[in-house]
Design an enzyme around this catalytic site. Structure first.
Site, PDB file in Angstrom:
ATOM      1  CG  ASP A  92      -0.220   0.134   2.529  1.00  0.00           C
ATOM      2  OD1 ASP A  92       0.770  -0.606   2.736  1.00  0.00           O
ATOM      3  OD2 ASP A  92      -0.631   0.964   3.367  1.00  0.00           O
ATOM      4  CD  GLU A 186       4.206   0.689   7.000  1.00  0.00           C
ATOM      5  OE1 GLU A 186       5.077   1.001   7.827  1.00  0.00           O
ATOM      6  OE2 GLU A 186       3.778   1.504   6.137  1.00  0.00           O
TER       7      GLU A 186
END
Length: 420
Positions: A92, A186
């Protein structure tokens, strides 16, 4: 490619890391705060499936994305008694800057001058970015100026993929069994939440999620999120005299009284901070969301208490309002959890030296998936990627430094194999 590589191995790996970063950066994987599912955004699954397919093509036939968006795969070892080690990165990108429609640009043989990007008036100025000024001759990857690049952490993904592909193509190189892991979310503090350490099955792991070349980190901030919710008294403004309690104004008082010397922009090194990153409100209701960071738990609690005390003072001054403070722990400092496994750091330092670099041992003014993974029993130091200016439209990465990180991953396998 011009410029000086850290080794002939890095030079060999450079085209792979460059092409992979460009390919991965084009996939919109921006995570979403207050997620309702894992991953929080569908684009992450698109990239994870792309990576799964590439890993199978490389020869990691067990590559699989689980129901929560975690991709695990195995590269079998050639060293009989070596422990299993893991290589980790997150797919991400940050919700702090635009991430849709990323168009990576490669600036070959950087000449040391400001880089004017074609969109949004974005300029990368080496006068303000000394790290960029030190990359003359390197190939620099940027966005087109109106989005982030996504090197955090697609540079790490590209480096791991390139290193694993190299090891798979050279079975004569010594290596332990390597578990590859690509994680979602994350950037919103959820990367380790649903990570199955037992299924991953590694002795220790390494996140490739740092920045400056040579970085090796086994200490992070410990972090909490603080949410201040303010409920005022709303009424038609024409009849508000002595009756209205404006929640937005009360939020403004709290924000105005936050200590100026405890902000990200006024602290450095081992100093912690309070960072309000999101404010919403109207006359009736207002919300302040802040992240609080420090390297020591007791100092973190002092920052949290500062917010509580400010909220209480404002509430005491206006008893008709209701002000609530909620604290959510986000991640711990990995330091104390890695310390019992010194070989995890020592072997990484040796791998960096074998690449012709000096380990840079700075604590992380932030967190990684390794913060929580280390606390949960998987020691996970952090290694550099070569990216800079993360979470902004000025984000950039050096292909030369990325190639060094990929080479470190290859040499890390060698070090662990020799230590068995």
């Amino acid at each position: 490619m011009a410029g000086t590589f850290s080794s002939s191995l890095a030079e060999e790996l450079a085209p792979g890391v460059r092409d992979r970063l460009i390919r991965y950066a084009r996939v919109d994987t921006q995570s979403v705060r207050d997620r309702e599912r894992s991953p929080s955004s569908p684009g992450q699954l698109v990239l994870l499936e792309m990576l799964r397919s590439e890993l199978v093509d490389i020869g990691l036939e067990d590559a699989e994305v689980d129901a929560n968006g975690y991709l695990f795969a195995t590269l079998p070892g050639t060293a009989r008694d070596a422990p299993v080690i893991g290589l980790l990165a997150h797919v991400d990108v940050s919700p702090d800057a635009p991430a849709e429609g990323v168009e990576p640009l490669v600036h070959e043989s950087y000449d040391g001058k400001p880089i004017a990007l074609p969109r949004n008036g974005t300029v990368l100025d080496p006068e303000r970015m000394p790290e960029l000024g030190g990359r003359v001759g390197h190939d620099i990857v940027t966005s087109s100026g109106d989005t982030l690049l996504g090197a955090d952490d697609k540079a790490g993904v590209a480096e791991i993929m390139t290193a694993v592909a190299h090891l798979a193509a050279h079975p004569g190189l010594p290596r332990p069994t390597i578990r590859v892991g690509f994680l979602p979310d994350e950037e919103i503090g959820e990367g380790a939440t649903l990570f199955d350490i037992e299924r991953f099955g590694a002795r220790c792991a390494y996140t490739f999620d740092g920045s400056e070349v040579g970085e090796l980190q086994d200490e992070t901030f410990t972090g909490s999120e603080v949410t201040v919710t303010i409920t005022g008294v709303d009424i038609h403004p024409g009849f508000a005299t002595g009756r209205m309690v404006n929640a937005t104004r009360l939020a403004g008082r709290i924000l105005a009284e936050l200590p100026a010397d405890q902000a990200p922009e006024t602290t450095e090194g081992r100093q912690g901070f309070i960072h309000p990153y999101e404010v919403h409100g109207d006359a009736a209701h207002a919300t302040i969301k802040a992240i609080v960071r420090d390297f020591e738990e007791e100092l973190l609690e002092q920052h949290v208490d500062t917010v509580r005390q400010l909220a209480q003072r404002v509430a005491d001054a206006e008893p008709r309002a209701r002000i609530e403070v909620e604290v959510r722990k986000q991640y711990p400092n990995m330091r104390d959890h890695i310390a019992p496994f010194p070989e995890s750091v020592e072997h990484a330092a040796e791998a960096i030296r074998r690449e012709g670099l000096e380990p840079v041992r700075n604590p992380i003014r932030g967190g990684t998936d390794g913060s929580q993974l280390s606390a949960d029993g998987l020691p996970t130091p952090n290694i550099f990627t070569g990216g800079h200016e993360y979470h902004s439209v000025r984000e950039w990465a050096s292909v030369h430094d990325m190639a060094s990180a990929a080479a470190v991953a290859v040499r890390l396998a060698e070090v662990w194999a020799e230590a068995s």
